[in-house]
Design a protein around this motif. Sequence first.
Motif, mmCIF file in Angstrom:
data_model
loop_
_atom_site.group_PDB
_atom_site.id
_atom_site.type_symbol
_atom_site.label_atom_id
_atom_site.label_comp_id
_atom_site.label_asym_id
_atom_site.label_seq_id
_atom_site.Cartn_x
_atom_site.Cartn_y
_atom_site.Cartn_z
ATOM 1 N N LEU A 20 0.832 -1.202 0.000
ATOM 2 C CA LEU A 20 0.000 0.000 0.000
ATOM 3 C C LEU A 20 0.868 1.254 0.000
ATOM 4 O O LEU A 20 0.563 2.230 -0.694
ATOM 5 C CB LEU A 20 -0.934 0.014 1.212
ATOM 6 N N GLU A 21 1.957 1.228 0.762
ATOM 7 C CA GLU A 21 2.873 2.370 0.768
ATOM 8 C C GLU A 21 3.492 2.566 -0.613
ATOM 9 O O GLU A 21 3.629 3.699 -1.096
ATOM 10 C CB GLU A 21 3.969 2.162 1.821
ATOM 11 N N VAL A 22 3.832 1.469 -1.280
ATOM 12 C CA VAL A 22 4.435 1.547 -2.614
ATOM 13 C C VAL A 22 3.458 2.149 -3.613
ATOM 14 O O VAL A 22 3.794 3.088 -4.348
ATOM 15 C CB VAL A 22 4.913 0.159 -3.093
ATOM 16 N N VAL A 23 2.232 1.609 -3.674
ATOM 17 C CA VAL A 23 1.290 2.097 -4.683
ATOM 18 C C VAL A 23 0.858 3.525 -4.391
ATOM 19 O O VAL A 23 0.589 4.303 -5.325
ATOM 20 C CB VAL A 23 0.061 1.169 -4.821
ATOM 21 N N THR A 24 0.799 3.892 -3.113
ATOM 22 C CA THR A 24 0.455 5.281 -2.784
ATOM 23 C C THR A 24 1.533 6.221 -3.296
ATOM 24 O O THR A 24 1.241 7.267 -3.895
ATOM 25 C CB THR A 24 0.264 5.451 -1.270
ATOM 26 N N MET A 25 2.785 5.847 -3.081
ATOM 27 C CA MET A 25 3.899 6.674 -3.562
ATOM 28 C C MET A 25 3.943 6.738 -5.090
ATOM 29 O O MET A 25 4.099 7.818 -5.671
ATOM 30 C CB MET A 25 5.234 6.128 -3.033
ATOM 31 N N VAL A 26 3.794 5.572 -5.722
ATOM 32 C CA VAL A 26 3.951 5.510 -7.172
ATOM 33 C C VAL A 26 2.752 6.098 -7.896
ATOM 34 O O VAL A 26 2.895 6.944 -8.782
ATOM 35 C CB VAL A 26 4.208 4.060 -7.623
ATOM 36 N N TYR A 27 1.538 5.652 -7.542
ATOM 37 C CA TYR A 27 0.350 6.129 -8.237
ATOM 38 C C TYR A 27 0.034 7.582 -7.909
ATOM 39 O O TYR A 27 -0.180 8.400 -8.798
ATOM 40 C CB TYR A 27 -0.871 5.278 -7.873
ATOM 41 N N GLY A 28 -0.019 7.884 -6.608
ATOM 42 C CA GLY A 28 -0.414 9.230 -6.193
ATOM 43 C C GLY A 28 0.684 10.261 -6.324
ATOM 44 O O GLY A 28 0.412 11.459 -6.387
ATOM 45 N N GLY A 29 1.945 9.802 -6.371
ATOM 46 C CA GLY A 29 3.070 10.711 -6.467
ATOM 47 C C GLY A 29 3.767 10.658 -7.800
ATOM 48 O O GLY A 29 3.522 11.474 -8.693
ATOM 49 N N LEU A 30 4.627 9.673 -7.971
ATOM 50 C CA LEU A 30 5.493 9.598 -9.146
ATOM 51 C C LEU A 30 4.730 9.682 -10.467
ATOM 52 O O LEU A 30 5.003 10.547 -11.304
ATOM 53 C CB LEU A 30 6.296 8.291 -9.094
ATOM 54 N N VAL A 31 3.759 8.802 -10.675
ATOM 55 C CA VAL A 31 3.049 8.776 -11.955
ATOM 56 C C VAL A 31 2.125 9.982 -12.082
ATOM 57 O O VAL A 31 2.152 10.706 -13.085
ATOM 58 C CB VAL A 31 2.244 7.464 -12.111
ATOM 59 N N ASN A 32 1.317 10.207 -11.071
ATOM 60 C CA ASN A 32 0.309 11.261 -11.152
ATOM 61 C C ASN A 32 0.929 12.638 -11.366
ATOM 62 O O ASN A 32 0.509 13.395 -12.260
ATOM 63 C CB ASN A 32 -0.535 11.242 -9.874
ATOM 64 N N LYS A 33 1.920 12.976 -10.575
ATOM 65 C CA LYS A 33 2.479 14.334 -10.660
ATOM 66 C C LYS A 33 3.310 14.532 -11.927
ATOM 67 O O LYS A 33 3.363 15.652 -12.469
ATOM 68 C CB LYS A 33 3.312 14.644 -9.416
ATOM 69 N N ASN A 34 3.935 13.473 -12.422
ATOM 70 C CA ASN A 34 4.637 13.606 -13.700
ATOM 71 C C ASN A 34 3.658 13.848 -14.843
ATOM 72 O O ASN A 34 3.924 14.648 -15.746
ATOM 73 C CB ASN A 34 5.485 12.356 -13.973
ATOM 74 N N LEU A 35 2.510 13.160 -14.806
ATOM 75 C CA LEU A 35 1.498 13.392 -15.834
ATOM 76 C C LEU A 35 0.976 14.826 -15.765
ATOM 77 O O LEU A 35 0.812 15.493 -16.793
ATOM 78 C CB LEU A 35 0.340 12.405 -15.671
ATOM 79 N N VAL A 36 0.721 15.292 -14.554
ATOM 80 C CA VAL A 36 0.221 16.661 -14.388
ATOM 81 C C VAL A 36 1.240 17.674 -14.904
ATOM 82 O O VAL A 36 0.888 18.611 -15.636
ATOM 83 C CB VAL A 36 -0.107 16.942 -12.909
ATOM 84 N N ALA A 37 2.505 17.488 -14.564
ATOM 85 C CA ALA A 37 3.542 18.422 -15.006
ATOM 86 C C ALA A 37 3.654 18.441 -16.530
ATOM 87 O O ALA A 37 3.815 19.509 -17.147
ATOM 88 C CB ALA A 37 4.883 18.038 -14.381
ATOM 89 N N ARG A 38 3.553 17.278 -17.138
ATOM 90 C CA ARG A 38 3.680 17.212 -18.594
ATOM 91 C C ARG A 38 2.454 17.804 -19.286
ATOM 92 O O ARG A 38 2.574 18.406 -20.350
ATOM 93 C CB ARG A 38 3.936 15.774 -19.021
ATOM 94 N N LEU A 39 1.290 17.648 -18.684
ATOM 95 C CA LEU A 39 0.101 18.289 -19.251
ATOM 96 C C LEU A 39 0.205 19.811 -19.125
ATOM 97 O O LEU A 39 -0.195 20.543 -20.042
ATOM 98 C CB LEU A 39 -1.160 17.775 -18.556
ATOM 99 N N GLN A 40 0.733 20.292 -18.013
ATOM 100 C CA GLN A 40 0.944 21.733 -17.868
ATOM 101 C C GLN A 40 1.869 22.249 -18.973
ATOM 102 O O GLN A 40 1.640 23.324 -19.547
ATOM 103 C CB GLN A 40 1.549 22.059 -16.493
ATOM 104 N N ALA A 41 2.892 21.447 -19.284
ATOM 105 C CA ALA A 41 3.820 21.836 -20.353
ATOM 106 C C ALA A 41 3.145 21.857 -21.712
ATOM 107 O O ALA A 41 3.603 22.550 -22.630
ATOM 108 C CB ALA A 41 5.015 20.878 -20.379
ATOM 109 N N ASN A 42 2.043 21.107 -21.831
ATOM 110 C CA ASN A 42 1.281 21.068 -23.079
ATOM 111 C C ASN A 42 0.108 22.055 -23.070
ATOM 112 O O ASN A 42 -0.764 21.993 -23.938
ATOM 113 C CB ASN A 42 0.749 19.657 -23.326
#
Length: 277
Positions: free
Chosen positions: A70-92
């Motif tokens: 649960l700690e892993v998926v929270t970090m990866v899904y809610g942090g690493l993947v989610n925020k990278n997608l948001v940052a890249r959409l902002q760039a677009n």
Amino acid sequence: MKEKVLVIKVGGAVVEDEAQLAQLLSDFSGIEGRKVLVHGGGRKATKMAERLGIETQMVNGRRVTDKDMLEVVTMVYGGLVNKNLVARLQANGINAIGLTGADADIIRSHKRPPVPIAVADAGLSKLPPSGRAGVGSFSYGFVGDVDAVSGEMLSKLIEAGITPVVAPLTHNGEGVILNTNADTIASETAKALARYYDVTLIFAFEKKGVLSNPDDDDSVIPVITEQLFEQYKADGTISGGMLPKIENALAAVRAGVCRVIITRADAIDGRHGTVIE
């Protein structure tokens, strides 16, 4: 007449592939109007767990989620993947906001109860005792099944010109994060928004659509209805992980979602793939 909203779910395999992901984000950003992105990220979670020395257990295609996972998926899904997608959409040029189900209480769920299934039949013999819930049953751990999605809150964000990017994490209202299937989140989100909008739901992954022959990428089934689904399921044409995806798609159609399409990540214009109706 209702305004249109596009809900796109992007699978973990696409998230993992830089070329596919870049194309999808470019195409998604180029689509005018209201939209929502729901993402997976299971492969990244598996790799992170391996780096941390945490074993991944999958049962019937679903991730068994103990406290460490649960700690892993929270970090990866809610942090690493989610925020990278948001940052890249902002760039677009897309004003996106990353959300889990706990944010603004948009998705509540309950912990999935133990499943009454034979250990041998489910391939659970390698699970530690903590994963077993009794004779003939086992627990998925901190896995959530959706109870409610706040279409009202999501619509407020959408009407403010903000594009929600939703991670496959929900909460139970009692302070506990739960790992929840991304296809289910996409379907439930589309259903909740159907009260306010004319919704199109697209499941974007690495194939051109639902295939009648998994070895032939061009064997796309153009349309799947409830009746055809039962037929394809019975004769084995459709099996494995595609079954819950189509079940989620059909549930969305029944709930008033106008169009549901399963297609490749580089074909999210609504003109390609398998239409579910």
